[in-house]
Design an enzyme around this catalytic site. Sequence first.
Site, PDB file in Angstrom:
ATOM      1  N   LYS A 149       3.665 -13.854 -14.843  1.00 36.78           N
ATOM      2  CA  LYS A 149       4.550 -12.754 -14.390  1.00 36.78           C
ATOM      3  C   LYS A 149       5.944 -13.075 -14.898  1.00 36.78           C
ATOM      4  O   LYS A 149       6.290 -14.242 -15.057  1.00 36.78           O
ATOM      5  CB  LYS A 149       4.575 -12.673 -12.863  1.00 36.78           C
ATOM      6  CG  LYS A 149       5.047 -11.342 -12.338  1.00 36.78           C
ATOM      7  CD  LYS A 149       3.889 -10.382 -12.222  1.00 36.78           C
ATOM      8  CE  LYS A 149       4.325  -8.986 -11.839  1.00 36.78           C
ATOM      9  NZ  LYS A 149       3.158  -8.151 -11.506  1.00 36.78           N
ATOM     10  N   ASP A 203       5.796  -3.458 -14.386  1.00 37.74           N
ATOM     11  CA  ASP A 203       5.751  -3.661 -12.925  1.00 37.74           C
ATOM     12  C   ASP A 203       6.951  -2.862 -12.413  1.00 37.74           C
ATOM     13  O   ASP A 203       7.398  -1.930 -13.100  1.00 37.74           O
ATOM     14  CB  ASP A 203       5.833  -5.160 -12.575  1.00 37.74           C
ATOM     15  CG  ASP A 203       5.488  -5.437 -11.105  1.00 37.74           C
ATOM     16  OD1 ASP A 203       4.298  -5.449 -10.765  1.00 37.74           O
ATOM     17  OD2 ASP A 203       6.418  -5.630 -10.283  1.00 37.74           O
TER      18      ASP A 203
HETATM   19  P1  NDP Z   1       7.874   1.557  -9.878  1.00 44.13           P
HETATM   20  O1  NDP Z   1       9.100   0.912 -10.369  1.00 44.13           O
HETATM   21  O2  NDP Z   1       7.225   2.630 -10.665  1.00 44.13           O
HETATM   22  O3  NDP Z   1       8.083   2.116  -8.402  1.00 44.13           O
HETATM   23  C1  NDP Z   1       8.488   1.271  -7.385  1.00 44.13           C
HETATM   24  C2  NDP Z   1       8.615   2.078  -6.112  1.00 44.13           C
HETATM   25  O4  NDP Z   1       8.795   1.187  -5.013  1.00 44.13           O
HETATM   26  C3  NDP Z   1       9.826   2.989  -6.113  1.00 44.13           C
HETATM   27  O5  NDP Z   1       9.555   4.096  -5.304  1.00 44.13           O
HETATM   28  C4  NDP Z   1      10.891   2.091  -5.515  1.00 44.13           C
HETATM   29  O6  NDP Z   1      11.965   2.777  -4.932  1.00 44.13           O
HETATM   30  C5  NDP Z   1      10.096   1.367  -4.463  1.00 44.13           C
HETATM   31  N1  NDP Z   1      10.733   0.063  -4.221  1.00 44.13           N
HETATM   32  C6  NDP Z   1      10.879  -0.945  -5.115  1.00 44.13           C
HETATM   33  N2  NDP Z   1      11.518  -1.980  -4.558  1.00 44.13           N
HETATM   34  C7  NDP Z   1      11.765  -1.614  -3.296  1.00 44.13           C
HETATM   35  C8  NDP Z   1      12.390  -2.257  -2.230  1.00 44.13           C
HETATM   36  N3  NDP Z   1      12.897  -3.506  -2.352  1.00 44.13           N
HETATM   37  N4  NDP Z   1      12.451  -1.586  -1.040  1.00 44.13           N
HETATM   38  C9  NDP Z   1      11.934  -0.338  -0.917  1.00 44.13           C
HETATM   39  N5  NDP Z   1      11.339   0.326  -1.914  1.00 44.13           N
HETATM   40  C10 NDP Z   1      11.249  -0.304  -3.076  1.00 44.13           C
HETATM   41  O7  NDP Z   1       6.832   0.341  -9.644  1.00 44.13           O
HETATM   42  P2  NDP Z   1       5.251   0.383  -9.494  1.00 44.13           P
HETATM   43  O8  NDP Z   1       4.811   1.635  -8.825  1.00 44.13           O
HETATM   44  O9  NDP Z   1       4.674  -0.011 -10.778  1.00 44.13           O
HETATM   45  O10 NDP Z   1       5.024  -0.859  -8.490  1.00 44.13           O
HETATM   46  C11 NDP Z   1       4.913  -0.715  -7.083  1.00 44.13           C
HETATM   47  C12 NDP Z   1       4.172  -1.907  -6.531  1.00 44.13           C
HETATM   48  O11 NDP Z   1       2.867  -1.987  -7.114  1.00 44.13           O
HETATM   49  C13 NDP Z   1       4.814  -3.270  -6.801  1.00 44.13           C
HETATM   50  O12 NDP Z   1       4.563  -4.129  -5.706  1.00 44.13           O
HETATM   51  C14 NDP Z   1       4.048  -3.769  -8.014  1.00 44.13           C
HETATM   52  O13 NDP Z   1       4.082  -5.183  -8.105  1.00 44.13           O
HETATM   53  C15 NDP Z   1       2.666  -3.269  -7.684  1.00 44.13           C
HETATM   54  N6  NDP Z   1       1.723  -3.155  -8.799  1.00 44.13           N
HETATM   55  C16 NDP Z   1       2.015  -2.412  -9.902  1.00 44.13           C
HETATM   56  C17 NDP Z   1       1.093  -2.294 -10.915  1.00 44.13           C
HETATM   57  C18 NDP Z   1       1.330  -1.430 -12.095  1.00 44.13           C
HETATM   58  O14 NDP Z   1       0.419  -1.297 -12.913  1.00 44.13           O
HETATM   59  N7  NDP Z   1       2.483  -0.815 -12.258  1.00 44.13           N
HETATM   60  C19 NDP Z   1      -0.193  -2.991 -10.863  1.00 44.13           C
HETATM   61  C20 NDP Z   1      -0.442  -3.674  -9.612  1.00 44.13           C
HETATM   62  C21 NDP Z   1       0.505  -3.755  -8.644  1.00 44.13           C
HETATM   63  P3  NDP Z   1      13.401   2.819  -5.681  1.00 44.13           P
HETATM   64  O15 NDP Z   1      13.206   3.737  -6.836  1.00 44.13           O
HETATM   65  O16 NDP Z   1      14.352   3.310  -4.654  1.00 44.13           O
HETATM   66  O17 NDP Z   1      13.694   1.401  -6.095  1.00 44.13           O
HETATM   67  O1  2IT Z   2       0.793  -6.619 -10.591  1.00 35.30           O
HETATM   68  C1  2IT Z   2       0.108  -6.234 -11.550  1.00 35.30           C
HETATM   69  O2  2IT Z   2      -1.109  -6.436 -11.617  1.00 35.30           O
HETATM   70  C2  2IT Z   2       0.780  -5.503 -12.641  1.00 35.30           C
HETATM   71  N1  2IT Z   2       1.974  -5.252 -12.543  1.00 35.30           N
HETATM   72  C3  2IT Z   2       0.018  -5.113 -13.866  1.00 35.30           C
HETATM   73  C4  2IT Z   2      -0.030  -6.247 -14.854  1.00 35.30           C
HETATM   74  C5  2IT Z   2      -0.626  -5.931 -16.187  1.00 35.30           C
HETATM   75  O3  2IT Z   2      -0.640  -6.872 -17.000  1.00 35.30           O
HETATM   76  O4  2IT Z   2      -1.075  -4.811 -16.435  1.00 35.30           O
END
Ligand code: NDP
Ligand code: 2IT
Length: 446
Positions: A126, A166
């Site tokens: 990561k 992420d």
């Molecule tokens: P994005 O950046 O697309 O969206 C993040 C969302 O979470 C936004 O709505 C953001 O709000 C909110 N957010 C982020 N930080 C905070 C915080 N400290 N407090 C409150 N709200 C917060 O990210 P993703 O949707 O990709 O990721 C969301 C979660 O999913 C994370 O935990 C990530 O690790 C996990 N994840 C993502 C994957 C992927 O493929 N993208 C795969 C597996 C897990 P704001 O815009 O106000 O910051």
């Molecule tokens: O937390 C996660 O699994 C991700 N942000 C996706 C990682 C990836 O390599 O697609």
Amino acid sequence: MDALVKEFLEKVTLRNPHEPEFLQAVQEVAETIIPYLEENPKYKKAKILDRMVEPERVLMFRVPWLNDRNEVEVNRGFRVQMNSAIGPYKGGLRFHPSVNLSILKFLAFEQVLKNSLTGLPMGGGKGGSDFDPKGKSDGEIMKFCQSFMTELYRHVGADIDVPAGDIGVGSREVGFLFGQYKRIKGEFTGVLTGKGTSWGGSLIRPEATGYGVVYFAEDMLQTRAETLAGKTVVVSGSGNVAQYTVERCLQAGAKVVTLSDSEGFIYDPAGIDAEKLAYVMTLKNEQRGRIREYAEKYGCEFFAGQKPWNIKCDVAFPNATQNELDEEDARTLVGNGCICVAEGANMPSTPEAIHVFTEAKILYAPGKASNAGGVAVSGLEMSQNSLRISWNREEVNSKLREIMKDIHRICVEYGTEADGYINYEKGANIGGFVKVADAMLAQGIV
Ligand code: NDP
Ligand code: 2IT
């Protein structure tokens, strides 16, 4: 047993002071793995768990860049290369002001087990930066990404370490990072996943995490002869994972009533339909606006500074960030009749909240199992890049569906307790651990 766990955690705490998120993730795993080690002494003798909590390598570097006012800005970049026993390091990049070593080590540690669960040959890593993309112009984002990759390129590669998105890193950022890598190295390889489909990306990668977490919830509900149809669903976040969670919930006939961002949540009792979801996607991915604008547009309530867990629901998807759901929230959810919590985010529930869910014996899935769909399709993107072909939507989606089913099966295999309750946390930890541990045993003391 408690004494063994305590002794192990004391050792890890001494070596990693000031890293609360990393210690939290290790504790959650140690509590289920240490009893398993007692039954399987070969892993204990080879100190597999002791080795797994020590990253193979941690890179930390300066990221200087010029903002639109021509002022110098300095951020910190990281890549944690946690474990390469079963494949090249694989895991996302997070750009958020809260990013530090503790957060990235927790994410990298979880990623190792998650990637193992997918059944694909990917190690765990990561990375990211404390850079805050909010309010930055496209030009500033590009300059930052180029500077970040100007150091990172030395440490990554299609067979070495393959980053992806992420929080704060989506298709725009992956594009700028890929462009700079290609320019420096002079080669077009699958060094990143989450690429655009015209330049090596996989179909369904944007949808994968959100679809995957809903598929997983559907499999969990099936163990109780339930489906999502007609269920009321609460979702936190409004980014990539949250958006496609809503999309798949709609396909499954559920009603989603909330979304959130770091400013608060919206409650739409009528349900977020396809048209409203399209609005959210434009708002968040193109205009980079705030979720409160949804409430203004559709005349529903916005709860500033609050999280959606006090809204009555059947199923909850915590899809924003770590530790966004605490013990009190968990009690409220259970008290309101919630029967299933599937984590789209990484470690969104605190240990106390998880305890509430498992005590109440509701369906609870930890992120490392239920959000593995994103990295799984990243793995499929790597395969397609190696083969120099691209599969169509149906092919990728059906592979994703099978992988999520398989992860569910592994959780049931390792996590079913004497009374029949499926402890998905235990199942995911042991199921993810075994494959990595066996590979480490086979490869000697490295
Ligand atoms: P994005 O950046 O697309 O969206 C993040 C969302 O979470 C936004 O709505 C953001 O709000 C909110 N957010 C982020 N930080 C905070 C915080 N400290 N407090 C409150 N709200 C917060 O990210 P993703 O949707 O990709 O990721 C969301 C979660 O999913 C994370 O935990 C990530 O690790 C996990 N994840 C993502 C994957 C992927 O493929 N993208 C795969 C597996 C897990 P704001 O815009 O106000 O910051
Ligand atoms: O937390 C996660 O699994 C991700 N942000 C996706 C990682 C990836 O390599 O697609």
